[in-house]
Design a protein around this motif. Structure first.
Motif, PDB file in Angstrom:
ATOM      1  N   LEU A  78       0.845  -1.208   0.000  1.00 51.64           N
ATOM      2  CA  LEU A  78       0.000   0.000   0.000  1.00 51.64           C
ATOM      3  C   LEU A  78       0.872   1.248   0.000  1.00 51.64           C
ATOM      4  CD1 LEU A  78      -2.928  -0.658   2.537  1.00 51.64           C
ATOM      5  CD2 LEU A  78      -3.125  -0.343   0.068  1.00 51.64           C
ATOM      6  N   LYS A  79       1.900   1.216   0.820  1.00 57.49           N
ATOM      7  CA  LYS A  79       2.825   2.355   0.919  1.00 57.49           C
ATOM      8  C   LYS A  79       3.647   2.500  -0.365  1.00 57.49           C
ATOM      9  CE  LYS A  79       6.315   4.126   4.123  1.00 57.49           C
ATOM     10  NZ  LYS A  79       7.129   3.823   5.308  1.00 57.49           N
ATOM     11  N   LYS A  80       4.140   1.390  -0.853  1.00 58.95           N
ATOM     12  CA  LYS A  80       5.001   1.402  -2.052  1.00 58.95           C
ATOM     13  C   LYS A  80       4.267   1.918  -3.286  1.00 58.95           C
ATOM     14  CE  LYS A  80       8.020  -1.626  -4.760  1.00 58.95           C
ATOM     15  NZ  LYS A  80       8.630  -2.951  -4.913  1.00 58.95           N
ATOM     16  N   TYR A  81       2.978   1.537  -3.427  1.00 61.75           N
ATOM     17  CA  TYR A  81       2.234   1.870  -4.646  1.00 61.75           C
ATOM     18  C   TYR A  81       1.131   2.908  -4.436  1.00 61.75           C
ATOM     19  CZ  TYR A  81       4.678  -2.233  -6.401  1.00 61.75           C
ATOM     20  OH  TYR A  81       5.651  -3.131  -6.765  1.00 61.75           O
ATOM     21  N   LYS A  82       1.278   3.731  -3.395  1.00 56.81           N
ATOM     22  CA  LYS A  82       0.197   4.680  -3.093  1.00 56.81           C
ATOM     23  C   LYS A  82      -0.060   5.689  -4.211  1.00 56.81           C
ATOM     24  CE  LYS A  82       3.088   7.785  -0.318  1.00 56.81           C
ATOM     25  NZ  LYS A  82       3.304   8.343   1.017  1.00 56.81           N
ATOM     26  N   ASN A  83       0.942   6.000  -5.015  1.00 60.34           N
ATOM     27  CA  ASN A  83       0.752   6.939  -6.125  1.00 60.34           C
ATOM     28  C   ASN A  83       0.724   6.244  -7.486  1.00 60.34           C
ATOM     29  OD1 ASN A  83       0.726   9.215  -4.391  1.00 60.34           O
ATOM     30  ND2 ASN A  83       2.961   9.113  -4.268  1.00 60.34           N
ATOM     31  N   LYS A  84       0.545   4.940  -7.465  1.00 60.37           N
ATOM     32  CA  LYS A  84       0.534   4.173  -8.717  1.00 60.37           C
ATOM     33  C   LYS A  84      -0.875   3.669  -9.014  1.00 60.37           C
ATOM     34  CE  LYS A  84       5.156   3.951  -9.128  1.00 60.37           C
ATOM     35  NZ  LYS A  84       5.907   4.463 -10.249  1.00 60.37           N
ATOM     36  N   LYS A  85      -1.066   3.294 -10.282  1.00 62.23           N
ATOM     37  CA  LYS A  85      -2.377   2.791 -10.708  1.00 62.23           C
ATOM     38  C   LYS A  85      -2.457   1.279 -10.451  1.00 62.23           C
ATOM     39  CE  LYS A  85      -5.098   2.734 -14.917  1.00 62.23           C
ATOM     40  NZ  LYS A  85      -5.072   3.012 -16.344  1.00 62.23           N
ATOM     41  N   VAL A  86      -2.578   0.944  -9.158  1.00 62.41           N
ATOM     42  CA  VAL A  86      -2.619  -0.460  -8.741  1.00 62.41           C
ATOM     43  C   VAL A  86      -3.728  -0.622  -7.707  1.00 62.41           C
ATOM     44  CG1 VAL A  86      -1.330  -2.379  -7.717  1.00 62.41           C
ATOM     45  CG2 VAL A  86      -0.102  -0.626  -8.970  1.00 62.41           C
ATOM     46  N   LYS A  87      -4.555  -1.638  -7.880  1.00 58.17           N
ATOM     47  CA  LYS A  87      -5.544  -1.988  -6.857  1.00 58.17           C
ATOM     48  C   LYS A  87      -4.957  -3.117  -6.026  1.00 58.17           C
ATOM     49  CE  LYS A  87     -10.344  -3.301  -6.121  1.00 58.17           C
ATOM     50  NZ  LYS A  87     -11.627  -3.648  -6.738  1.00 58.17           N
ATOM     51  N   ILE A  88      -4.839  -2.896  -4.709  1.00 60.80           N
ATOM     52  CA  ILE A  88      -4.203  -3.865  -3.820  1.00 60.80           C
ATOM     53  C   ILE A  88      -5.270  -4.456  -2.902  1.00 60.80           C
ATOM     54  CG2 ILE A  88      -2.367  -4.215  -2.122  1.00 60.80           C
ATOM     55  CD1 ILE A  88      -1.148  -1.534  -3.252  1.00 60.80           C
ATOM     56  N   ILE A  89      -5.358  -5.782  -2.899  1.00 56.89           N
ATOM     57  CA  ILE A  89      -6.382  -6.477  -2.115  1.00 56.89           C
ATOM     58  C   ILE A  89      -5.711  -7.398  -1.104  1.00 56.89           C
ATOM     59  CG2 ILE A  89      -8.325  -8.111  -2.222  1.00 56.89           C
ATOM     60  CD1 ILE A  89      -8.820  -7.096  -5.106  1.00 56.89           C
ATOM     61  N   ASN A  90      -6.128  -7.283   0.158  1.00 60.01           N
ATOM     62  CA  ASN A  90      -5.614  -8.147   1.221  1.00 60.01           C
ATOM     63  C   ASN A  90      -6.614  -9.297   1.425  1.00 60.01           C
ATOM     64  OD1 ASN A  90      -5.266  -7.866   4.821  1.00 60.01           O
ATOM     65  ND2 ASN A  90      -4.064  -9.103   3.426  1.00 60.01           N
ATOM     66  N   GLU A  91      -6.348 -10.417   0.742  1.00 62.90           N
ATOM     67  CA  GLU A  91      -7.286 -11.534   0.770  1.00 62.90           C
ATOM     68  C   GLU A  91      -6.566 -12.833   0.418  1.00 62.90           C
ATOM     69  OE1 GLU A  91     -11.531 -12.741  -1.381  1.00 62.90           O
ATOM     70  OE2 GLU A  91     -10.853 -10.672  -1.491  1.00 62.90           O
ATOM     71  N   ASP A  92      -7.122 -13.930   0.869  1.00 58.76           N
ATOM     72  CA  ASP A  92      -6.649 -15.251   0.453  1.00 58.76           C
ATOM     73  C   ASP A  92      -7.198 -15.506  -0.947  1.00 58.76           C
ATOM     74  OD1 ASP A  92      -6.280 -17.988  -0.011  1.00 58.76           O
ATOM     75  OD2 ASP A  92      -6.634 -18.525   2.081  1.00 58.76           O
ATOM     76  N   ILE A  93      -6.328 -15.738  -1.907  1.00 60.00           N
ATOM     77  CA  ILE A  93      -6.751 -15.911  -3.299  1.00 60.00           C
ATOM     78  C   ILE A  93      -7.716 -17.086  -3.462  1.00 60.00           C
ATOM     79  CG2 ILE A  93      -4.755 -17.338  -3.954  1.00 60.00           C
ATOM     80  CD1 ILE A  93      -6.536 -14.696  -6.166  1.00 60.00           C
ATOM     81  N   LEU A  94      -7.620 -18.070  -2.585  1.00 57.73           N
ATOM     82  CA  LEU A  94      -8.523 -19.222  -2.683  1.00 57.73           C
ATOM     83  C   LEU A  94      -9.975 -18.850  -2.341  1.00 57.73           C
ATOM     84  CD1 LEU A  94      -6.237 -21.991  -1.138  1.00 57.73           C
ATOM     85  CD2 LEU A  94      -6.789 -21.670  -3.557  1.00 57.73           C
ATOM     86  N   ASN A  95     -10.138 -17.697  -1.667  1.00 56.93           N
ATOM     87  CA  ASN A  95     -11.491 -17.211  -1.338  1.00 56.93           C
ATOM     88  C   ASN A  95     -11.938 -16.068  -2.247  1.00 56.93           C
ATOM     89  OD1 ASN A  95     -11.532 -19.006   0.834  1.00 56.93           O
ATOM     90  ND2 ASN A  95     -10.548 -17.520   2.179  1.00 56.93           N
ATOM     91  N   PHE A  96     -11.084 -15.666  -3.171  1.00 57.75           N
ATOM     92  CA  PHE A  96     -11.386 -14.512  -4.021  1.00 57.75           C
ATOM     93  C   PHE A  96     -12.539 -14.818  -4.975  1.00 57.75           C
ATOM     94  CE2 PHE A  96     -10.483 -11.955  -7.916  1.00 57.75           C
ATOM     95  CZ  PHE A  96     -10.615 -10.699  -7.341  1.00 57.75           C
ATOM     96  N   ASN A  97     -13.426 -13.850  -5.137  1.00 56.33           N
ATOM     97  CA  ASN A  97     -14.561 -14.002  -6.053  1.00 56.33           C
ATOM     98  C   ASN A  97     -14.148 -13.558  -7.456  1.00 56.33           C
ATOM     99  OD1 ASN A  97     -16.985 -14.123  -7.384  1.00 56.33           O
ATOM    100  ND2 ASN A  97     -17.987 -12.524  -6.176  1.00 56.33           N
TER     101      ASN A  97
END
Length: 195
Positions: A78-97
């Protein structure tokens, strides 16, 4: 090396999450040259310290989503890419919709402890992921290779849902910490079929 210092934070790779951080920029370059990234929608799973993420961003994707389960790494990203065009999600990929996304490519150094389960899930989903470029352990890469040996569930789903290609081998020496296995980088070009 058991610890990595980055952004004034001490990061200890977690075995429980299959964390092996890739540090070799030549390998990163080779991975990102396998597929077209410019103006494409990209999903990266388990970005870790963001080494592969940085290279993906340099190709100007249309959208980039990164999914990181580790809370500490998520906060670092979040800190590293705060000014970049990136959506960062804190989730287990096995539960991702996966129904929330469409027309995406996956580019990832997959966490090894979930790579077989995750790839099997991705290949059986009726979603709009049309390409997967990933690094996994060599033994598993062979299990998915329908041109070799006896048929199994991995080879079957790989053949039924994709054109599968092993691109190159990767030594344990390009990671921190070094895994105890060799790796391969793969390309799945998804074939649209109902399961």
């Amino acid at each position: 090396m058991k610890y990595i210092k980055i952004e004034n934070k001490i990061i200890k790779p977690k075995k429980s999450l299959g964390q092996n951080f890739i540090i070799d920029k030549k390998i990163i370059d080779k991975i990102t040259k396998i597929t077209d990234i410019y103006n494409k929608k990209i999903l990266e799973i388990g970005p870790g310290l963001g080494t592969l993420t940085d290279k993906i961003l340099s190709y100007n994707p249309k959208e980039l989503i990164i999914i990181e389960k580790d809370k500490n790494l998520y906060e670092l990203l979040l800190k590293k890419y705060k000014n970049k065009k990136v959506k960062i999600i804190n989730e287990d990929i096995l539960n991702f919709n996966f129904k929330k996304i469409n027309n995406y490519k996956i580019i990832s150094n997959l966490p090894y402890n979930i790579s077989s389960k995750l790839l099997f899930k991705l290949l059986t989903l009726n979603n709009d992921i049309y390409e997967i470029v990933c690094m996994i352990q060599s033994e598993l890469a062979t299990k998915f290779d329908y041109s070799l040996g006896k048929m199994n569930k991995y080879k079957f789903i790989s053949k039924y849902r994709s054109n599968y290609n092993i691109k190159f081998n990767v030594s344990p020496n390009v990671f921190i910490p070094k895994p105890k296995v060799n790796s391969k980088v793969l390309l799945f070009k998804i074939i649209k079929k109902k399961i």
